[in-house]
Design a protein around this motif. Structure first.
Motif, PDB file in Angstrom:
ATOM      1  N   LEU A   1      49.262   5.414 -82.266  1.00 57.10           N
ATOM      2  CA  LEU A   1      50.502   5.585 -82.258  1.00 57.10           C
ATOM      3  C   LEU A   1      51.044   6.922 -83.058  1.00 57.10           C
ATOM      4  N   GLU A   2      50.691   6.879 -84.488  1.00 54.26           N
ATOM      5  CA  GLU A   2      50.833   7.557 -84.915  1.00 54.26           C
ATOM      6  C   GLU A   2      50.393   9.049 -84.686  1.00 54.26           C
ATOM      7  N   THR A   3      49.262   9.217 -84.028  1.00 52.21           N
ATOM      8  CA  THR A   3      48.602  10.315 -83.147  1.00 52.21           C
ATOM      9  C   THR A   3      49.722  10.819 -82.646  1.00 52.21           C
ATOM     10  N   TYR A   4      50.488  10.153 -81.573  1.00 51.48           N
ATOM     11  CA  TYR A   4      50.977  10.950 -80.604  1.00 51.48           C
ATOM     12  C   TYR A   4      52.601  11.635 -81.463  1.00 51.48           C
ATOM     13  N   ILE A   5      53.037  10.325 -82.254  1.00 48.77           N
ATOM     14  CA  ILE A   5      54.315  10.925 -83.312  1.00 48.77           C
ATOM     15  C   ILE A   5      53.823  11.894 -83.665  1.00 48.77           C
ATOM     16  N   SER A   6      52.848  12.057 -84.795  1.00 41.58           N
ATOM     17  CA  SER A   6      52.578  13.573 -85.194  1.00 41.58           C
ATOM     18  C   SER A   6      52.383  14.542 -84.031  1.00 41.58           C
ATOM     19  N   ASP A   7      51.759  14.326 -82.942  1.00 41.45           N
ATOM     20  CA  ASP A   7      51.619  15.846 -82.150  1.00 41.45           C
ATOM     21  C   ASP A   7      53.244  16.207 -81.541  1.00 41.45           C
ATOM     22  N   LEU A   8      53.909  15.310 -81.858  1.00 39.69           N
ATOM     23  CA  LEU A   8      55.014  15.485 -81.062  1.00 39.69           C
ATOM     24  C   LEU A   8      56.306  15.980 -81.945  1.00 39.69           C
ATOM     25  N   LEU A   9      55.819  15.812 -83.895  1.00 40.57           N
ATOM     26  CA  LEU A   9      57.089  16.179 -84.486  1.00 40.57           C
ATOM     27  C   LEU A   9      56.904  17.724 -84.465  1.00 40.57           C
ATOM     28  N   TYR A  10      55.756  18.499 -84.916  1.00 38.93           N
ATOM     29  CA  TYR A  10      55.719  19.447 -84.432  1.00 38.93           C
ATOM     30  C   TYR A  10      55.828  20.459 -83.657  1.00 38.93           C
TER      31      TYR A  10
ATOM     32  N   ASN B   1      56.437   9.011 -71.893  1.00 41.84           N
ATOM     33  CA  ASN B   1      55.466  10.592 -70.550  1.00 41.84           C
ATOM     34  C   ASN B   1      54.372  11.334 -71.166  1.00 41.84           C
ATOM     35  N   TYR B   2      54.910  11.472 -73.139  1.00 41.60           N
ATOM     36  CA  TYR B   2      53.322  12.763 -73.547  1.00 41.60           C
ATOM     37  C   TYR B   2      52.639  11.527 -73.368  1.00 41.60           C
ATOM     38  N   ILE B   3      52.647  10.128 -73.229  1.00 35.33           N
ATOM     39  CA  ILE B   3      51.872   9.165 -73.744  1.00 35.33           C
ATOM     40  C   ILE B   3      50.563   8.541 -72.468  1.00 35.33           C
ATOM     41  N   ALA B   4      51.746   9.191 -71.061  1.00 36.05           N
ATOM     42  CA  ALA B   4      51.078   9.083 -70.114  1.00 36.05           C
ATOM     43  C   ALA B   4      50.319  10.354 -68.840  1.00 36.05           C
ATOM     44  N   GLU B   5      50.957  11.366 -70.032  1.00 34.04           N
ATOM     45  CA  GLU B   5      50.246  12.370 -69.602  1.00 34.04           C
ATOM     46  C   GLU B   5      49.161  12.707 -70.366  1.00 34.04           C
ATOM     47  N   ILE B   6      48.912  12.422 -71.927  1.00 33.70           N
ATOM     48  CA  ILE B   6      47.707  12.335 -72.301  1.00 33.70           C
ATOM     49  C   ILE B   6      46.775  11.312 -72.272  1.00 33.70           C
TER      50      ILE B   6
ATOM     51  N   PRO C   1      50.246   5.798 -65.394  1.00 29.50           N
ATOM     52  CA  PRO C   1      51.597   5.966 -65.411  1.00 29.50           C
ATOM     53  C   PRO C   1      52.987   5.839 -66.498  1.00 29.50           C
ATOM     54  N   TYR C   2      53.518   5.992 -65.622  1.00 30.02           N
ATOM     55  CA  TYR C   2      55.409   6.197 -66.983  1.00 30.02           C
ATOM     56  C   TYR C   2      55.469   4.195 -67.911  1.00 30.02           C
ATOM     57  N   ASN C   3      55.437   3.097 -66.596  1.00 28.96           N
ATOM     58  CA  ASN C   3      55.500   2.278 -67.083  1.00 28.96           C
ATOM     59  C   ASN C   3      54.880   1.225 -67.487  1.00 28.96           C
ATOM     60  N   THR C   4      53.462   1.387 -67.402  1.00 30.88           N
ATOM     61  CA  THR C   4      52.285   1.123 -68.430  1.00 30.88           C
ATOM     62  C   THR C   4      52.237   1.443 -69.806  1.00 30.88           C
TER      63      THR C   4
ATOM     64  N   GLN D   1      41.352  21.649 -94.131  1.00 32.27           N
ATOM     65  CA  GLN D   1      41.800  20.387 -93.905  1.00 32.27           C
ATOM     66  C   GLN D   1      43.369  20.417 -92.823  1.00 32.27           C
ATOM     67  N   ASP D   2      44.132  21.764 -93.151  1.00 34.66           N
ATOM     68  CA  ASP D   2      45.234  22.026 -92.421  1.00 34.66           C
ATOM     69  C   ASP D   2      45.360  22.579 -90.930  1.00 34.66           C
ATOM     70  N   ALA D   3      44.190  22.355 -89.549  1.00 33.05           N
ATOM     71  CA  ALA D   3      43.593  23.187 -89.458  1.00 33.05           C
ATOM     72  C   ALA D   3      45.095  21.671 -88.159  1.00 33.05           C
ATOM     73  N   TRP D   4      45.219  21.667 -86.879  1.00 30.15           N
ATOM     74  CA  TRP D   4      46.148  20.644 -86.459  1.00 30.15           C
ATOM     75  C   TRP D   4      45.805  21.202 -85.037  1.00 30.15           C
ATOM     76  N   LEU D   5      46.141  19.725 -83.698  1.00 25.31           N
ATOM     77  CA  LEU D   5      45.848  19.928 -82.333  1.00 25.31           C
ATOM     78  C   LEU D   5      46.682  20.949 -81.232  1.00 25.31           C
ATOM     79  N   LEU D   6      46.322  20.973 -80.687  1.00 24.70           N
ATOM     80  CA  LEU D   6      47.389  21.805 -79.994  1.00 24.70           C
ATOM     81  C   LEU D   6      47.511  21.589 -78.592  1.00 24.70           C
ATOM     82  N   ILE D   7      48.514  20.833 -77.503  1.00 28.21           N
ATOM     83  CA  ILE D   7      48.018  20.636 -76.159  1.00 28.21           C
ATOM     84  C   ILE D   7      49.336  22.194 -75.724  1.00 28.21           C
TER      85      ILE D   7
END
Length: 312
Positions: free
Chosen positions: A3-12, A63-68, A72-75, A302-308
């Motif tokens: 969960l922290e990975t998805y939160i970290s992506d969205l905080l950017y 929605n972000y987790i469902a897309e990645i 489904p959204y409910n799952t 070390q400062d590289a990051w993932l962009l979707i």
């Protein structure tokens, strides 16, 4: 589920990321500052805080987790709910929840959640590549004191000039002046002669070169076959970002540097802040991109990051 990975992506990209039925992580921009005592410069950044009162589901995280994960959204909602129950259970038992690149959560004696943010990452994309540095002290006063000491130890004494009664000094001075003038004239004549010689030699060399060029004839009897280059075109919506630059020439320079190191670097356009983004490579699925990001952080940056980002 990380969960922290998805939160970290969205905080950017967002200032508030809410975990339903748990709380929200909020980012606030802080301007650059200089520490008066240590003379350390700190670039602008985002400071994270946690608000336990904000628990309503705004759909962003689900929605972000469902897309990645292509579910489904409910799952996605159910997976978040199970994860939240586990976190609350650990907190109740007195354990500290460590969220990578976000911070630590712990429950105090009053039953409230305390949050200690992590300082290992800056979520402000405008400050990408900037780090704090310390300026050395300027020691002007110390040098001034040393000069004063030298003058005190070795004072300069000025004595009045004494006239000499020896007339031969006058004649010697006149002879020196005459010799100097004659030598100066001879030097000028010599330099002028050298310059004329060099100019004539240069003109003669240019004339010979022109004659050679006019006489030269180039005949190609067997033309070389046309070269065929196969260029690999990168695709995918997952990009490992190396940097973002306001000046495009700097982004081109970064691409060339990374390609010399063996990376498939390229520019993917401007972000919403008008910065030219440079990526190490692009991938079609998140798992492959995460593996590449891990290796790049370990071996190069070390400062590289993932962009979707979906490219046109």
């Amino acid at each position: 589920m990380q969960l922290e990975t998805y939160i970290s992506d969205l905080l950017y990209r967002y200032e508030c990321v809410t975990i339903p039925e748990f709380g929200a992580f909020i980012s606030n921009r802080v301007s650059a500052k200089i520490h008066d005592t240590t003379h350390t410069f700190y670039p602008p950044k985002k400071i994270l805080s946690f608000n336990e009162q904000i628990q309503n589901n705004d759909g962003l995280l689900a929605n972000y987790i469902a897309e990645i994960e292509k579910i489904p959204y409910n799952t996605a909602i159910d997976k978040i709910s199970k994860h939240v129950k586990a976190i609350k259970s650990y907190l109740t038992e007195g354990e500290t929840i460590k969220l990578e690149n976000i911070g630590d959560l712990i429950l105090n004696s009053e039953g409230n959640i305390l949050f200690n943010p992590s300082n290992h990452i800056n979520y402000l994309t405008d400050s990408f590549g900037l780090s704090h540095y310390r300026s050395s002290d300027i020691k002007r006063e110390i040098y001034k004191e040393e000069i004063t000491k030298i003058e005190t130890v070795a004072p300069i004494a000025i004595t009045p000039e004494r006239r000499s009664s020896r007339n031969w000094l006058k004649y010697a001075a006149a002879a020196v002046i005459i010799l100097g003038l004659s030598g100066f004239g001879a030097a000028n004549y010599y330099n002028s002669t050298i310059e004329d010689h060099n100019q004539l030699a240069q003109e003669e060399a240019n004339a010979q070169l022109d004659a050679k060029v006019q006489e030269a004839t180039f005949v190609i009897t067997n033309p070389l076959p046309a070269a065929t280059l196969l260029l690999e075109r990168q695709t995918g919506n997952y990009h490992v970002v190396a940097g973002a630059f306001r000046v495009e020439a700097n982004s081109d320079k970064k691409v060339n540097q990374l390609r010399e190191l063996g990376y498939k670097a390229r520019k993917i356009g401007k972000n919403r802040y008008g910065l030219h983004e440079v990526v190490y490579s692009s991938y079609d699925n998140r798992a492959e991109a995460q593996r590449a990001l891990f290796n790049i952080r370990r071996e190069h940056n070390q400062d590289a990051w993932l962009l979707i980002k979906k490219l046109d």
